[in-house]
Design an enzyme around this catalytic site. Structure first.
Site, PDB file in Angstrom:
ATOM      1  N   GLU A  96       0.867  -1.175   0.000  1.00 38.01           N
ATOM      2  CA  GLU A  96       0.000   0.000   0.000  1.00 38.01           C
ATOM      3  C   GLU A  96       0.905   1.226   0.000  1.00 38.01           C
ATOM      4  OE1 GLU A  96      -2.689   0.050   3.300  1.00 38.01           O
ATOM      5  OE2 GLU A  96      -3.397   2.081   2.893  1.00 38.01           O
ATOM      6  N   ASP A 143      -4.738   9.496   9.086  1.00 37.09           N
ATOM      7  CA  ASP A 143      -3.387   9.110   9.494  1.00 37.09           C
ATOM      8  C   ASP A 143      -2.995   9.736  10.822  1.00 37.09           C
ATOM      9  OD1 ASP A 143      -2.917   7.572   7.202  1.00 37.09           O
ATOM     10  OD2 ASP A 143      -2.344   9.355   6.060  1.00 37.09           O
ATOM     11  N   TYR A 161     -11.216  -3.644   3.190  1.00 38.21           N
ATOM     12  CA  TYR A 161     -10.393  -3.029   4.247  1.00 38.21           C
ATOM     13  C   TYR A 161     -11.302  -2.765   5.442  1.00 38.21           C
ATOM     14  CZ  TYR A 161      -6.505  -0.045   5.874  1.00 38.21           C
ATOM     15  OH  TYR A 161      -5.444   0.498   6.557  1.00 38.21           O
TER      16      TYR A 161
END
Length: 245
Positions: free
Chosen positions: A34, A45, A161
């Protein structure tokens, strides 16, 4: 380690050559890579990955340069390994959906992950990337209802995911009973692998994620190891994840 497992690296971090070397080393052990696209507002993040993105942006990041790095990785990667860009909606819209999909295809990527686009709003992205034969990766979260998880899982391509925790990357890996139940439901509903991400930093985390979901993604730990210890430190960190096999 059993399962369908991925390693996340920030694109061209700490620099293009070490990024490419780390990617190829990681793909010796992981099923997919990724590649984070540096972005100034990475809402999913944590601080480690956000700082890595900032470092690349401060050097004058260009998406076309990263595409060339990924093309170099694809040319040397072992057969059967897959590569996914991880980016946000804003950079994709800035380039244009069709042009971003074309760039991804020409770089040798297999798909794209866009975590800030809800499933119900993802049709234009799925159509643009699907037109190039690329996988648009669906997300499921602990906040999704059972009905939403069934719908998301059944439409998944490449892999599904599953965001394992509420929060951002780099948080701890702890799953409550409701989240465990939803991960099992996702596996029952999905024709592609379910992969847990967020919070996985140790061999124990990785084994637990692989046993429950069938796969995992590790990111914050590898970015931190590469940034502080170079390729050698990164290699030692990868060894630690597979300790005891």
């Amino acid at each position: 380690m059993n399962g369908y497992n991925g390693v996340y690296l920030m694109g061209d971090y700490p620099d293009a050559e070490r990024f490419k070397a780390a990617a190829l080393l990681g793909m010796e052990r992981f099923d997919f890579l990724e590649v984070g696209v540096p972005f100034s507002d990475p809402v999913a993040d944590g601080p480690v990955i956000a700082r890595a993105a900032e470092a690349v942006l401060e050097r004058g990041f260009r998406l076309d340069d990263l595409a060339r790095s990924v093309s170099d990785i694809r040319a040397k990667a072992p057969d059967g390994k897959r590569i996914y860009f991880m980016t946000y909606a804003n950079p994709v819209h800035n380039r244009g959906l069709a042009r971003f999909a074309d760039l991804s295809k020409r770089a040798g990527a297999d798909g794209v992950i866009v975590p800030d686009v809800p499933f119900v709003e993802s049709a234009p992205f799925r159509d643009a990337f699907g037109a190039q034969g690329l996988d648009y990766i669906n997300f499921a979260t602990p906040e999704n209802t059972p009905g939403q998880i069934r719908e998301i899982a059944r439409a998944a391509r490449g892999f599904l995911y599953f965001v394992s925790i509420r929060g951002i990357t780099g948080s701890g890996f702890t799953l409550d009973s409701s989240t465990r139940s939803k991960i099992r439901q996702a596996r029952r509903s999905s024709a592609v692998p379910v992969v847990l991400g967020f919070g996985i930093r140790s061999a124990d985390d990785a084994r637990a994620a692989a046993a429950l979901a069938g796969g995992f993604i590790v990111g914050t730990g590898v970015v931190e190891a590469l940034g502080s210890g170079g390729i050698e430190g990164y290699g030692r960190y990868l060894d630690s994840l597979f300790a005891g096999e």
